[in-house]
Enzyme design. Structure first.
Site, short mmCIF file in Angstrom:
data_model
loop_
_atom_site.label_atom_id
_atom_site.label_comp_id
_atom_site.label_asym_id
_atom_site.label_seq_id
_atom_site.Cartn_x
_atom_site.Cartn_y
_atom_site.Cartn_z
N HIS A 121 6.37 47.28 -19.84
CA HIS A 121 7.84 48.27 -20.25
C HIS A 121 8.40 46.97 -21.40
CE1 HIS A 121 12.44 49.29 -18.90
NE2 HIS A 121 12.23 47.80 -19.56
N GLU A 122 8.23 45.96 -21.45
CA GLU A 122 8.38 44.97 -21.79
C GLU A 122 8.11 45.29 -23.53
OE1 GLU A 122 11.54 43.80 -22.06
OE2 GLU A 122 11.39 43.88 -19.65
N HIS A 179 8.94 47.75 -25.51
CA HIS A 179 10.97 47.96 -26.34
C HIS A 179 10.48 46.83 -27.36
CE1 HIS A 179 13.63 48.46 -23.07
NE2 HIS A 179 12.63 47.82 -22.19
N HIS A 181 8.51 49.49 -30.10
CA HIS A 181 10.17 50.33 -30.35
C HIS A 181 10.25 49.55 -31.72
CE1 HIS A 181 13.69 52.84 -29.07
NE2 HIS A 181 13.21 53.12 -30.79
#
Length: 375
Positions: A166-167, A170, A173
């Site tokens: 998940h991190e 981020h 991105h």
């Protein structure tokens, strides 16, 4: 909360009246329209989300029926919703194994993405373990002129593996955006902020489901996936519908008392949880403890982001390179356009109900699998 219900109701109502004042003096048709305008989001996107989820509530009710049977309960209460249907087989997952698992799970994103990911793992982007004085949780942050930094508190569980994926969503991105966009366009909007992180989780989930041979582990993963849908789509849309109703009441000149707010909220819980769940009276006061209601019409973005990410991950798995190229273009676009236009680059058009329906279809497919395993 009930002891202070009148004060809390006055506080929330005052916030809505403030929204109504600014919407009126700025010539908007509603508080909702005013709130969505900065992202250039039509009201129809919000309405489509609520309507589409409403038409698919039977899937959520099916999930609760399965829960009731699997947990062998005569009566399923709201607190029972948070009990795992299946315990994950106890297994320590060292961080080094988690890194390899995430790399394998994200392989469909292509060699370029994986190269950057491997570099991030090797180059000190991540503060992995707990430490004295370290904040809890996990997040990704950084400055425009540096690569992103990721804070973890890794504890060798499967949930920590998902957190790592998940991190890094981020982080990558932000990395692609900062590499491509000028500073002024380097910040992406909240509307798209959770898309990359959830794409990574979805791809990792599909990888784990495909490769596990353990029935209990597979059941745990399927349930974990359904719980993500429940918390990020169904629950947030219920919140979004609550916000829409209470703002409309104020706009129509009606008063909102603690009793009115509690009745609206209770009735929505009955609607969303369905006949299989005993909706206890205490839940009527939950509106008083949701801080997001003071950032009006914010929570729907969790659901649209999750739906968009689910659609993108399915496209990547089904189409391969063309979908990956669209997605990398999205990651590289930062805040250079409005959120709906950026998502169109990735092949998701949230001006229609299709991405939300596609995501709910995935929920149905996962539910089918879990029913076969534990039903």
């Amino acid at each position: 909360y009930s002891r202070y219900r009148n004060t809390l109701a006055a506080s929330l109502t005052s916030n809505i009246k403030k929204n109504r004042f600014y919407a009126t003096v700025r010539k908007y048709n509603s508080c909702l329209e005013a709130s969505l305008d900065s992202d250039n989001i039509p009201v129809s996107v919000y309405d489509n989300l609520i309507d589409t989820v409403g038409k698919n509530l039977y899937l959520l009710h099916r999930y609760y029926e399965l829960r009731k049977k699997a947990l062998k309960l005569d009566s399923l209460h709201l607190y029972d919703v948070y009990v795992p249907l299946v315990e994950m087989p106890k297994r320590e997952i060292p961080y080094e194994e988690a890194v390899k698992t995430v790399e394998a799970g994200l392989k469909p994103l292509g060699a370029g993405y994986i190269d950057y990911l491997k570099d991030a793992f090797k180059s000190g982007w991540i503060d992995v373990y707990e430490n004295q004085g370290k904040t809890s949780g996990a997040y990704s942050w950084g400055a425009y002129t540096t690569h992103p930094y990721v804070l973890l508190n890794y504890q060798n569980t499967i949930n920590d593996v998902f957190t790592l994926a998940h991190e890094m969503g981020h982080a990558l991105h932000s990395f692609y955006t900062n590499k491509t966009q000028p500073y002024i366009y380097s910040e992406y909007k909240i509307f798209v902020a959770e898309v990359a992180s959830t794409v990574n989780e979805s791809l990792l989930m599909q990888h784990l489901l495909k490769n596990t041979q353990d029935k209990a582990e597979k059941a745990y993963l399927l349930n974990h996936y359904l719980e993500e849908f429940r918390g990020t789509v169904f629950r947030q849309v219920m919140f979004a519908e609550f916000e829409k109703i209470i703002h409309a009441k104020i706009e129509q000149g009606e008063a909102l008392t603690a009793e009115t707010l509690s009745k609206i909220y209770y009735d929505l819980n009955v609607k969303y949880f369905g006949a299989e769940v005993t909706v206890d009276e205490d839940i009527a006061m939950e509106w008083a403890r949701i801080p997001h209601f003071y950032r009006s019409f914010y929570v729907y973005k969790y659901a649209t982001g999750f739906a968009a990410a689910t659609s993108i991950s399915q496209q990547i798995l089904n189409e391969g390179r063309p979908a990956v190229e669209r997605y990398i273009e999205f990651l590289s676009s930062g805040g250079s356009d409005y959120p709906l236009e950026l998502l169109k680059k990735a092949g998701v058009d949230l001006s229609t109900p299709k991405p939300v329906q596609d995501a709910l279809d995935v929920f149905g497919e996962v539910l089918d699998e879990l029913e076969k395993l534990v039903g």
